[in-house]
Design an enzyme around this catalytic site. Structure first.
Site, PDB file in Angstrom:
ATOM      1  CE1 TYR A  60       0.121  -9.669   3.206  1.00 20.28           C
ATOM      2  CE2 TYR A  60       1.704  -8.086   2.101  1.00 20.28           C
ATOM      3  CZ  TYR A  60       0.301  -8.485   2.313  1.00 20.28           C
ATOM      4  OH  TYR A  60      -0.450  -7.777   1.740  1.00 20.28           O
ATOM      5  CB  ILE A  73      -1.297  -5.171   8.968  1.00 19.76           C
ATOM      6  CG1 ILE A  73      -0.264  -5.470   9.937  1.00 19.76           C
ATOM      7  CG2 ILE A  73      -0.370  -4.102   7.962  1.00 19.76           C
ATOM      8  CD1 ILE A  73       1.089  -6.393   9.799  1.00 19.76           C
ATOM      9  CB  THR A 132      -1.016   0.136   1.391  1.00 17.72           C
ATOM     10  OG1 THR A 132      -1.642  -1.171   1.330  1.00 17.72           O
ATOM     11  CG2 THR A 132      -2.176   1.066   1.088  1.00 17.72           C
ATOM     12  CE  LYS A 134      -0.911  -7.117   5.255  1.00 20.88           C
ATOM     13  NZ  LYS A 134      -0.496  -6.037   4.504  1.00 20.88           N
TER      14      LYS A 134
END
Length: 310
Positions: A151, A219, A65, A179
């Site tokens: 992640y 997150i 992001t 995550k």
């Protein structure tokens, strides 16, 4: 019958959630840019302070992001330093690539910038074996002096991390959290129990369900404009007020749909921040293109529906 005084009751208040090593509500912060595409570190600092004041108790920079595929090593380092200067919450930095050697270099350099943790995405596109995934994280772990968040986002990477691989990753010295953007609720509890890692939801729409199966926080994309109600949600869940958590989640579903529905989270996060008056310039680096007026309007409508705009 045993009677407890008020102080004893307050000291024994129920908490459903396990400790969260990096905080519970962590915006995956956008990287503010000037019209010429250069990073605006001053605005990044202003944004970080705003997010913390609204309820974020951790921040992730240099993630997807934050347009990490198109920012350079020096910029990533400077962004961590700039944000660390102005907030007193954990600052986690993305440091992942599908090139293990490059990932190791990012780990080595970014950890010197003052980051509190590293978010390392599973090696994408190349579709390595499970053995290759373990070797990738082992190399990063060896180079790291900071805690690492794995992640797991197969929709972007094309890689699925299986339970046996998770067990091996959990044995690495610096890997402490995950995550999880797999969308697979059914396996979260199994993976978390098998590894003892802290689990973070990587999907805004699954925040509450993830908490119910063992996650400690999120997150998030929508936390750019919804950190306060998200903090209310997690606090309500933690104290056992499930109905209040459900009410907040239902209200936030409107902004989840607005910002995540088209799969352009970085673009829509900047659109929402612009609508909220927190970001004047929404410039982005190609291949992303800054939000169009209709995308800003979509963010406005979602924020209104979620009660985030008057």
């Amino acid at each position: 019958m045993v009677h407890m005084c008020d102080s004893e009751v307050s000291e024994n208040t129920m908490h459903l959630l396990s400790p969260a090593p990096f905080g519970r509500v962590l915006p995956a912060m956008v990287t503010p840019m000037k019209q010429d595409g250069s990073i605006d570190y001053e605005v990044a600092q202003q944004l970080a302070k705003r997010l913390v004041s609204q309820g974020a108790d951790g921040i992730v920079v240099n993630g997807t992001t934050g347009e990490s595929p198109v920012t350079h090593m020096e910029e990533k380092i400077e962004l961590v330093r700039a944000v660390k200067e102005v907030v007193n919450v954990p600052v986690v930095s993305g440091a992942g690539s599908n090139d293990t050697a490059h990932t190791v270099r990012m780990v080595e350099h970014i950890q010197e910038s003052g980051a509190d943790g590293l978010l390392i995405v599973a090696p994408y596109y190349s579709r390595p074996s499970q053995e290759g995934i373990v070797a990738h994280y082992a190399a990063a772990d060896k180079a790291s002096q900071l805690p690492i968040i794995v992640y797991d986002v197969p929709g972007r990477t094309g890689v699925h991390i299986n339970i046996d691989t998770y067990k091996r990753l959990g044995e690495l010295e610096h890997v402490v959290a995950v995550k999880d953007a797999t969308g697979d609720l059914s396996s979260v509890a199994t993976k978390q129990i098998a590894t003892s890692l802290a689990w973070y939801s990587g999907d805004d729409g699954l925040f509450l369900p993830f908490l119910s199966v063992g996650a400690v926080g999120i997150i998030s994309v929508i936390a750019h404009v919804a950190a306060s109600p998200m903090r209310d949600l997690v606090d309500a869940f933690d104290r056992g007020d499930i109905h209040e958590a459900q009410r907040i989640a239902a209200r936030l579903s409107h902004i989840v749909d607005a910002l995540n529905g088209d799969g352009q989270q970085a673009v829509m996060a900047k659109a929402a921040l612009h609508a909220a008056g927190a970001l004047d310039c929404t410039a982005m680096r190609l291949p992303n293109v800054g939000p169009k007026p209709e995308q800003v309007q979509k963010a406005v409508l979602g924020m209104h529906a979620a009660g985030l705009l008057e």
